[in-house]
Structures are given as structure tokens and as C-alpha cells.
Design a protein around this motif. Structure first.
Motif, PDB file in Angstrom:
ATOM      1  N   GLN A 262       0.830  -1.204   0.000  1.00  0.00           N
ATOM      2  CA  GLN A 262       0.000   0.000   0.000  1.00  0.00           C
ATOM      3  C   GLN A 262       0.864   1.253   0.000  1.00  0.00           C
ATOM      4  O   GLN A 262       1.836   1.363   0.748  1.00  0.00           O
ATOM      5  N   ILE A 263       0.506   2.214  -0.849  1.00  0.00           N
ATOM      6  CA  ILE A 263       1.173   3.513  -0.855  1.00  0.00           C
ATOM      7  C   ILE A 263       0.539   4.417   0.190  1.00  0.00           C
ATOM      8  O   ILE A 263       1.207   5.003   1.032  1.00  0.00           O
ATOM      9  N   SER A 264      -0.809   4.504   0.122  1.00  0.00           N
ATOM     10  CA  SER A 264      -1.545   5.364   1.046  1.00  0.00           C
ATOM     11  C   SER A 264      -3.025   5.030   0.962  1.00  0.00           C
ATOM     12  O   SER A 264      -3.457   4.278   0.084  1.00  0.00           O
ATOM     13  N   VAL A 265      -3.784   5.600   1.878  1.00  0.00           N
ATOM     14  CA  VAL A 265      -5.241   5.530   1.803  1.00  0.00           C
ATOM     15  C   VAL A 265      -5.722   6.891   1.314  1.00  0.00           C
ATOM     16  O   VAL A 265      -5.463   7.923   1.945  1.00  0.00           O
ATOM     17  N   LEU A 266      -6.395   6.898   0.186  1.00  0.00           N
ATOM     18  CA  LEU A 266      -6.888   8.146  -0.384  1.00  0.00           C
ATOM     19  C   LEU A 266      -8.189   8.549   0.295  1.00  0.00           C
ATOM     20  O   LEU A 266      -9.132   7.756   0.338  1.00  0.00           O
ATOM     21  N   PRO A 267      -8.286   9.758   0.804  1.00  0.00           N
ATOM     22  CA  PRO A 267      -9.535  10.189   1.438  1.00  0.00           C
ATOM     23  C   PRO A 267     -10.615  10.488   0.403  1.00  0.00           C
ATOM     24  O   PRO A 267     -10.349  10.538  -0.804  1.00  0.00           O
ATOM     25  N   VAL A 268     -11.834  10.697   0.874  1.00  0.00           N
ATOM     26  CA  VAL A 268     -12.954  11.065   0.006  1.00  0.00           C
ATOM     27  C   VAL A 268     -12.602  12.338  -0.749  1.00  0.00           C
ATOM     28  O   VAL A 268     -11.937  13.247  -0.220  1.00  0.00           O
ATOM     29  N   ASN A 269     -13.025  12.388  -2.019  1.00  0.00           N
ATOM     30  CA  ASN A 269     -12.818  13.537  -2.909  1.00  0.00           C
ATOM     31  C   ASN A 269     -11.378  13.669  -3.408  1.00  0.00           C
ATOM     32  O   ASN A 269     -10.991  14.728  -3.904  1.00  0.00           O
ATOM     33  N   SER A 270     -10.579  12.594  -3.290  1.00  0.00           N
ATOM     34  CA  SER A 270      -9.256  12.603  -3.913  1.00  0.00           C
ATOM     35  C   SER A 270      -9.416  12.448  -5.428  1.00  0.00           C
ATOM     36  O   SER A 270     -10.236  11.660  -5.900  1.00  0.00           O
ATOM     37  N   VAL A 271      -8.639  13.204  -6.191  1.00  0.00           N
ATOM     38  CA  VAL A 271      -8.706  13.128  -7.653  1.00  0.00           C
ATOM     39  C   VAL A 271      -7.472  12.382  -8.156  1.00  0.00           C
ATOM     40  O   VAL A 271      -6.334  12.790  -7.887  1.00  0.00           O
ATOM     41  N   VAL A 272      -7.702  11.271  -8.856  1.00  0.00           N
ATOM     42  CA  VAL A 272      -6.626  10.431  -9.371  1.00  0.00           C
ATOM     43  C   VAL A 272      -6.601  10.530 -10.893  1.00  0.00           C
ATOM     44  O   VAL A 272      -7.591  10.185 -11.557  1.00  0.00           O
ATOM     45  N   ALA A 273      -5.505  11.015 -11.439  1.00  0.00           N
ATOM     46  CA  ALA A 273      -5.323  10.999 -12.889  1.00  0.00           C
ATOM     47  C   ALA A 273      -4.785   9.622 -13.279  1.00  0.00           C
ATOM     48  O   ALA A 273      -3.805   9.154 -12.710  1.00  0.00           O
ATOM     49  N   TYR A 274      -5.460   8.966 -14.223  1.00  0.00           N
ATOM     50  CA  TYR A 274      -5.038   7.623 -14.618  1.00  0.00           C
ATOM     51  C   TYR A 274      -4.807   7.575 -16.121  1.00  0.00           C
ATOM     52  O   TYR A 274      -5.279   8.443 -16.876  1.00  0.00           O
ATOM     53  N   ASP A 275      -4.049   6.539 -16.556  1.00  0.00           N
ATOM     54  CA  ASP A 275      -3.762   6.418 -17.986  1.00  0.00           C
ATOM     55  C   ASP A 275      -4.160   5.062 -18.567  1.00  0.00           C
ATOM     56  O   ASP A 275      -4.004   4.834 -19.769  1.00  0.00           O
ATOM     57  N   ALA A 276      -4.661   4.152 -17.721  1.00  0.00           N
ATOM     58  CA  ALA A 276      -5.087   2.833 -18.200  1.00  0.00           C
ATOM     59  C   ALA A 276      -5.987   2.191 -17.162  1.00  0.00           C
ATOM     60  O   ALA A 276      -5.954   2.559 -15.985  1.00  0.00           O
ATOM     61  N   TYR A 277      -6.791   1.222 -17.611  1.00  0.00           N
ATOM     62  CA  TYR A 277      -7.641   0.493 -16.672  1.00  0.00           C
ATOM     63  C   TYR A 277      -7.652  -0.990 -17.031  1.00  0.00           C
ATOM     64  O   TYR A 277      -7.326  -1.388 -18.151  1.00  0.00           O
ATOM     65  N   SER A 278      -8.017  -1.816 -16.046  1.00  0.00           N
ATOM     66  CA  SER A 278      -8.049  -3.264 -16.242  1.00  0.00           C
ATOM     67  C   SER A 278      -9.136  -3.872 -15.370  1.00  0.00           C
ATOM     68  O   SER A 278      -9.330  -3.441 -14.228  1.00  0.00           O
ATOM     69  N   LEU A 279      -9.848  -4.856 -15.903  1.00  0.00           N
ATOM     70  CA  LEU A 279     -10.858  -5.586 -15.140  1.00  0.00           C
ATOM     71  C   LEU A 279     -10.305  -6.974 -14.857  1.00  0.00           C
ATOM     72  O   LEU A 279     -10.176  -7.796 -15.766  1.00  0.00           O
TER      73      LEU A 279
END
Length: 319
Positions: A262-279
């Protein structure tokens, strides 16, 4: 011998955890210490070194590089997985850095006669959890007898015990435990020579942990929206730039597995910029680019049979 040959001590609950003891080690020109952390598994002996936290803290305070090891009791792949989980759990609890070496100690009578596959199963679990500095320890005789096939080992960082001789006796040894009677402050301690600098060459504590997936998209995959690629664990990813705002606290991890560090626990309303997704594995994972060409990973909701079944935030895709 290598130009390094620095001294590395390994300690367990038999040795002190006092600041004076580790200062005495440093005064003897010891450069690093490997602390026994665990033994067995949580559903087995569930052993945790009660002195580990203080030993690690005082070793660092004395200027020593710190690493940890697990004493194996496993016999079989499932046993190995269970013991790896126990090791990882306690390493995380104590905040062991990925700059530290995670070593496996195999020398017990209950281990399999031919244990290479069990060893690799254990090491693979630790690697997937985000720890890339792996090492393997055993007696020289176990290598000679073929109980361990070094050509098939997942790690080539070999830590070999062989006393009363002029060399370790196993090819490509990186750390040689040459005595169990090195005297420090009235105690006898196991001592090793570091031939390659893995343990004693100071490396900065990284702000990022090596990923369990490639840091860059393979050259064979175009870097365009909608392109797909597979990571080294075989999971399929789709390139898509976007932003995700959390609506509940979520774990940001160094790999796209629930077992990843784990890096961290993101609190509510954190904005994460992403570049890929996987299911995969029941979750919809997002990949977050980070500094130094590394990535963070976030489970954004659940999936079943390749379809999202829940979402724990809001998307603003940049298509």
C-alpha cells in the motif's frame, strides 16, 4: 573476493535489541543487519520476533542498513504461500522499505527434500507484493546435495552458510555467513561477508516501490487511447486517460493486486489521474502514472465476468 567484503550481521530474538548493542556492531565495522522477522504462517506457528521492531529501529539509529528474513517451515506450495503472506503482513506492519532485502532462510528438517519449487512459490508472492530485493539463504551442503537448484531459483542473490573454511563453496555466492561466533558486546553473532554490496551499499529509501507490472507500455503496443497490453502477470489493460474522484476512502497500491504493498489511503474527494484500466480479480483497476516512470494502482469498484458491477467514485474521462 569482491572489493566489498563488508560485514553483515544477522540477529533474532536471541540477541539484544538495545541501542548500545547496535552501536557496538557499528563500532566493529559492521555495515548492515538482517533481522529475523517471522517463522511459519499465520495459521501455523504464527511466530513474530517480539524484538524485531526495536532491533530495526536501533540498527537504523546506529547507521546500519537494515533487512529482514523469514525462517521457513513450509513443505508444499500452499504452505509456502501461507508463510509468504505472514512475512509480507508483518513487513508491512513494520514499514519495511522496498530498498531492504527480503530474505528466505531454508534449513529446517521439515522442508521438502527437493525444495526449489516451494522456495520459488514463496519468493514470487513476496515479489508480487512489491518487494523486489529478494535473497535466499541455506547451508552450503543443501546446495551441494541438490536440494536447491540454483539455476531455477527466482533470485540469484544467494546467502550461503559455511563455517571454518576459506570460501563459501557455492558458486555465485553474494553473502557468505562464515561464522556464528562473532563476538560483540559479550554476545556471539552470526556474521557474513557481503561480496556484491547488495546489503551494505547504501541505497536511498525510495519514495516509490518497484511495480509488479511494467513501468512503460511495451514497444509493440501503440501508445494511443484504446490500445491494449498485458502486464507481466498476464492481466489485460486498456489505455485511457482520465480522472477519477473517490467517493469513499480507497487504497492506492504499488501493484494491481489486493496483496500489493500500500502507498496510502486516499480520502474522500481525492482526484486520481489515470492512464489505463483493467478488469481482473473482481475489481476495476486504474493505473496512476507517478514520478520516476512508476505507477500506483487503485481499485475503483468491482467487476464480474468483465463487466463493472459497482463504482466507488466518479469519472471524468479525457477521451
Amino acid at each position: 573476493m569482491s572489493k566489498y567484503c563488508e560485514l553483515v550481521a544477522d540477529v533474532a530474538s536471541y540477541q539484544p535489541d538495545s541501542a548500545d548493542f547496535f552501536k557496538a556492531l557499528a563500532a566493529k565495522k559492521v555495515r548492515a543487519v538482517i533481522v529475523k522477522l517471522t517463522e511459519g504462517s499465520e495459521d501455523g506457528s504464527a511466530y513474530f520476533n517480539p524484538k524485531a521492531a526495536v532491533q530495526l529501529r536501533n540498527a537504523r539509529a546506529a547507521g546500519l542498513s537494515v533487512h529482514v528474513y523469514h525462517y521457513a517451515k513450509f513443505n508444499g506450495k500452499q504452505d509456502a504461500k501461507n508463510e509468504a503472506a505472514w512475512f509480507i503482513k508483518n513487513a508491512r506492519k513494520l514499514g519495511i522499505s522496498p530498498a531492504s532485502v527480503m530474505a528466505l532462510d531454508l534449513e529446517d528438517n521439515c522442508n521438502a527434500a527437493m525444495a526449489t519449487e516451494d522456495v520459488n512459490t514463496f519468493l514470487q508472492q513476496v515479489k508480487v507484493a512489491g518487494y523486489q530485493q529478494l535473497a535466499f539463504y541455506s547451508m552450503a551442503s543443501w546446495f551441494w546435495q541438490g536440494r536447491i537448484n540454483t539455476k531455477k531459483l527466482l533470485t540469484q542473490n544467494l546467502w550461503v552458510a559455511n563455517y571454518g573454511v576459506s570460501e563459501p563453496g557455492v558458486a555465485h555466492t553474494g553473502l557468505w555467513q562464515y561464522t556464528n561466533a562473532f563476538e560483540v558486546a559479550g554476545y556471539k553473532v552470526d556474521m557474513s561477508y557481503d561480496f556484491c554490496g547488495l546489503y551494505t551499499t547504501q541505497r536511498p529509501e525510495p519514495k516509490t516501490v518497484p511495480n509488479t507490472v511494467p513501468n512503460t507500455v511495451p514497444n509493440t503496443v501503440p501508445n494511443t487511447q484504446g490500445s491494449t497490453f498485458k502486464d507481466i502477470l498476464g492481466d489485460q489493460w486498456i489505455l485511457q486517460k482520465g480522472k477519477f474522484t473517490t467517493r469513499t476512502p480507497l487504497n492506492l497500491r504499488w501493484g494491481a493486486k489486493t496483496t500489493s504493498a500500500q502507498i496510502s489511503v486516499l480520502p474522500v474527494n481525492s482526484v486520481v489521474a489515470y492512464d489505463a484500466y483493467s478488469l481482473h480479480d473482481g475489481f476495476v483497476w486504474l493505473r496512476q502514472p507517478r514520478s520516476g516512470g512508476t505507477f500506483g494502482y487503485l481499485a475503483s469498484g468491482t467487476e464480474q465476468n468483465g463487466r463493472r458491477t459497482s463504482c466507488w467514485g466518479e469519472f471524468d474521462s479525457q477521451r
